[in-house]
Design a protein around this motif. Sequence first.
Motif, PDB file in Angstrom:
ATOM      1  N   SER A 100       0.059  21.244  53.879  1.00  0.00           N
ATOM      2  CA  SER A 100       1.219  21.229  54.774  1.00  0.00           C
ATOM      3  C   SER A 100       0.809  21.253  56.246  1.00  0.00           C
ATOM      4  O   SER A 100       1.571  20.839  57.117  1.00  0.00           O
ATOM      5  CB  SER A 100       2.135  22.422  54.477  1.00  0.00           C
ATOM      6  N   LEU A 101      -0.391  21.769  56.516  1.00  0.00           N
ATOM      7  CA  LEU A 101      -0.889  21.781  57.888  1.00  0.00           C
ATOM      8  C   LEU A 101      -1.833  20.605  58.045  1.00  0.00           C
ATOM      9  O   LEU A 101      -3.045  20.725  57.883  1.00  0.00           O
ATOM     10  CB  LEU A 101      -1.601  23.103  58.185  1.00  0.00           C
ATOM     11  N   GLN A 102      -1.286  19.459  58.323  1.00  0.00           N
ATOM     12  CA  GLN A 102      -2.032  18.220  58.307  1.00  0.00           C
ATOM     13  C   GLN A 102      -2.706  17.956  59.643  1.00  0.00           C
ATOM     14  O   GLN A 102      -2.580  18.719  60.590  1.00  0.00           O
ATOM     15  CB  GLN A 102      -1.087  17.069  57.956  1.00  0.00           C
ATOM     16  N   PRO A 104      -3.389  16.414  63.305  1.00  0.00           N
ATOM     17  CA  PRO A 104      -2.397  16.308  64.374  1.00  0.00           C
ATOM     18  C   PRO A 104      -1.589  15.023  64.371  1.00  0.00           C
ATOM     19  O   PRO A 104      -0.406  15.043  64.663  1.00  0.00           O
ATOM     20  CB  PRO A 104      -3.257  16.422  65.647  1.00  0.00           C
ATOM     21  N   GLU A 106      -0.706  13.368  61.878  1.00  0.00           N
ATOM     22  CA  GLU A 106       0.055  13.249  60.640  1.00  0.00           C
ATOM     23  C   GLU A 106       0.994  14.435  60.443  1.00  0.00           C
ATOM     24  O   GLU A 106       1.497  14.656  59.355  1.00  0.00           O
ATOM     25  CB  GLU A 106      -0.899  13.160  59.438  1.00  0.00           C
ATOM     26  N   ARG A 107       1.218  15.198  61.505  1.00  0.00           N
ATOM     27  CA  ARG A 107       2.064  16.375  61.382  1.00  0.00           C
ATOM     28  C   ARG A 107       3.488  15.986  61.026  1.00  0.00           C
ATOM     29  O   ARG A 107       4.014  15.003  61.543  1.00  0.00           O
ATOM     30  CB  ARG A 107       2.049  17.163  62.690  1.00  0.00           C
ATOM     31  N   ASP A 145       2.421  24.050  64.591  1.00  0.00           N
ATOM     32  CA  ASP A 145       1.680  25.082  63.862  1.00  0.00           C
ATOM     33  C   ASP A 145       2.679  25.964  63.125  1.00  0.00           C
ATOM     34  O   ASP A 145       3.875  25.961  63.422  1.00  0.00           O
ATOM     35  CB  ASP A 145       0.847  25.931  64.824  1.00  0.00           C
TER      36      ASP A 145
END
Length: 233
Positions: A100-102, A104, A106-107, A145
Amino acid sequence: MDDKPATYRIADLAADERPRERLRQLGAQSLNMAELLAILIGIGVPGENAVQVGQRLLQAFDCLPGLQRASIEEVEAQHGIGAAKASSIKAAVELGRRLSLQAPDERPTIGGPADAAALVQYEMSALEQEHLRVMLLSTRNMVLDIVELYRGSLNASPVRIGEVFKPAIRRNAAAIILVHNHPSGDPTPSSDDIVLTKAVREAGLLMDIELLDHLVIGQGRYISMKEQGLAFS
């Protein structure tokens, strides 16, 4: 005569039933959860191949959320697993959580409560303690974030409003979404949840950092306090 018991490997399965071969030919999405676990397990035990061991694991821990909640010692103690396989399984589950924290570029972008919940629900519904997190968003609602603020009972540890906004100020976030879980599984917001949300929303108006929503995560479902008109009216 060799009395050593035979091992039960993925290779012992028919070619069209082997998870590794099916993954290569059809993609990982074509495999069920037991088959995906079987690839990590590799070798079964007498009487069970790796897929059957995977099925047993899912039954023992009540599917993936339970497997995520389980300690590595609990997974390791299952028949046919051991330290190495337990480590591989726990590492794979953690990789799924971190997806889920891809990168930057691909956020994900938040278009509504469902988008925000999708990023955290899988993990947070499995937590045994209450966790409060803040999702930091850009001017285009792109996730910058997700920061953990508090762990444990929010009633016993009063939340300082300044601490909620500190990560947002550091990252120059334009907006935030609060997220916390109810370990009981019932996502119904409490009176304390409503009081906290009102305080954060009012502070955000003064700081020009909008509180877009406050999600409460339960077992298999969530509640958007904004959609419910709680503290946002």
